[in-house]
Motif scaffolding. Structure first.
Motif, short mmCIF file in Angstrom:
data_model
loop_
_atom_site.label_atom_id
_atom_site.label_comp_id
_atom_site.label_asym_id
_atom_site.label_seq_id
_atom_site.Cartn_x
_atom_site.Cartn_y
_atom_site.Cartn_z
N ILE A 91 39.00 49.07 9.48
CA ILE A 91 40.26 48.71 8.82
C ILE A 91 40.88 49.98 8.24
O ILE A 91 40.23 50.72 7.51
CB ILE A 91 40.03 47.65 7.72
N LEU A 92 42.11 50.23 8.59
CA LEU A 92 42.80 51.46 8.19
C LEU A 92 43.59 51.25 6.90
O LEU A 92 43.18 51.64 5.83
CB LEU A 92 43.71 51.94 9.32
N ASN A 93 44.74 50.61 7.02
CA ASN A 93 45.57 50.29 5.87
C ASN A 93 45.27 48.86 5.44
O ASN A 93 45.06 47.99 6.28
CB ASN A 93 47.05 50.42 6.22
N ASP A 94 45.27 48.62 4.15
CA ASP A 94 44.94 47.28 3.65
C ASP A 94 45.75 47.05 2.37
O ASP A 94 45.49 47.67 1.33
CB ASP A 94 43.43 47.21 3.37
N PHE A 95 46.74 46.18 2.47
CA PHE A 95 47.67 45.99 1.36
C PHE A 95 47.64 44.55 0.82
O PHE A 95 47.43 43.61 1.58
CB PHE A 95 49.12 46.27 1.81
N ILE A 96 47.88 44.43 -0.47
CA ILE A 96 48.21 43.14 -1.08
C ILE A 96 49.68 43.21 -1.47
O ILE A 96 50.08 44.07 -2.26
CB ILE A 96 47.35 42.85 -2.32
N ILE A 97 50.48 42.31 -0.90
CA ILE A 97 51.93 42.33 -1.08
C ILE A 97 52.38 41.10 -1.86
O ILE A 97 51.97 39.98 -1.55
CB ILE A 97 52.65 42.35 0.29
N GLU A 98 53.22 41.32 -2.86
CA GLU A 98 53.84 40.20 -3.58
C GLU A 98 55.23 39.98 -3.02
O GLU A 98 56.04 40.91 -2.93
CB GLU A 98 53.89 40.51 -5.08
#
Length: 210
Positions: free
Chosen positions: A136-143
């Motif tokens: 896994i490269l990029n891993d975001f939590i987005i609101e």
């Protein structure tokens, strides 16, 4: 041109320039149309299992005069797509369990750049990736609109390393500024622990990040 939501913009931002895209569960086709119109991708296959959304996608493609760049196809996951049609795959807008099932049925997946946006149970999608040799490269939590979403991408390395349950929930997340999401997750596991099952590993990992 259709403006993307914050969630879809984050998904689209992970697509590399000059990619050939497969957008699985494309719904209205907003991402492939946007990426074609902005010149990010060379071509796309927009697929969905449901005729209704696919008809909306087809209408948008025709409206934007992109029939020569975007193929619209009825498909259960990647079942009706060919490996040589794309190098990047987006699977967004469905549960993590379903995403893992879709990916598990694709024999040529290791050659692709994978971008995922599970709406629920992102840990199931991460577990599939980790268990099958993906990094896994990029891993975001987005609101976005008072909801929190996981968005991450991965490539195949062939390496599998032991992972904890906490790794499935936290993946490669580096930005923990969305405190509300992580506090909610922490409280969820604290409450589940009251039933007698041991979630101390996940609780400790979350508390260290907060």
């Amino acid at each position: 041109m259709q403006r993307l939501s914050k969630r879809l913009s984050t998904v689209a931002s992970l697509v590399k320039p000059d990619s050939r895209l497969a957008d699985v569960g494309t719904d209205h086709g907003y991402i492939p149309v946007y990426l074609c119109k902005t010149g990010v991708i060379k071509s796309a296959v927009a697929s969905d299992i449901n005729i209704g959304p696919l008809s909306s996608c087809k209408a948008l493609v025709e409206q934007e005069e992109l029939e020569d760049k975007i193929k619209v196809r009825l498909s259960n996951g990647l079942d009706e797509l060919c490996s040589d049609e794309f190098d990047t795959v987006i699977v967004a807008g469905m549960g993590g369990e379903l995403i893992a099932d879709i990916l598990s049925r694709c024999t040529y997946l290791p050659s692709k750049h994978i971008i995922l946006n599970p709406m629920t149970h992102p840990e199931c999608a991460r577990k599939f990736l980790y268990d099958n040799g993906y990094e896994i490269l990029n891993d975001f939590i987005i609101e976005d609109s008072n909801h929190y979403y996981s968005v991450f991408d991965a490539v195949y390395t062939g390496k599998t390393e032991p992972k904890s349950r906490a790794d499935y929930f936290l993946g490669n997340i580096k930005d923990f500024s969305q405190k509300e999401y992580f506090i909610h997750l922490l409280n969820y596991f604290k409450n589940k622990s009251k039933s007698g099952e041991d979630y101390s590993d996940i609780i400790t990992a979350l508390e260290e990040k907060l």
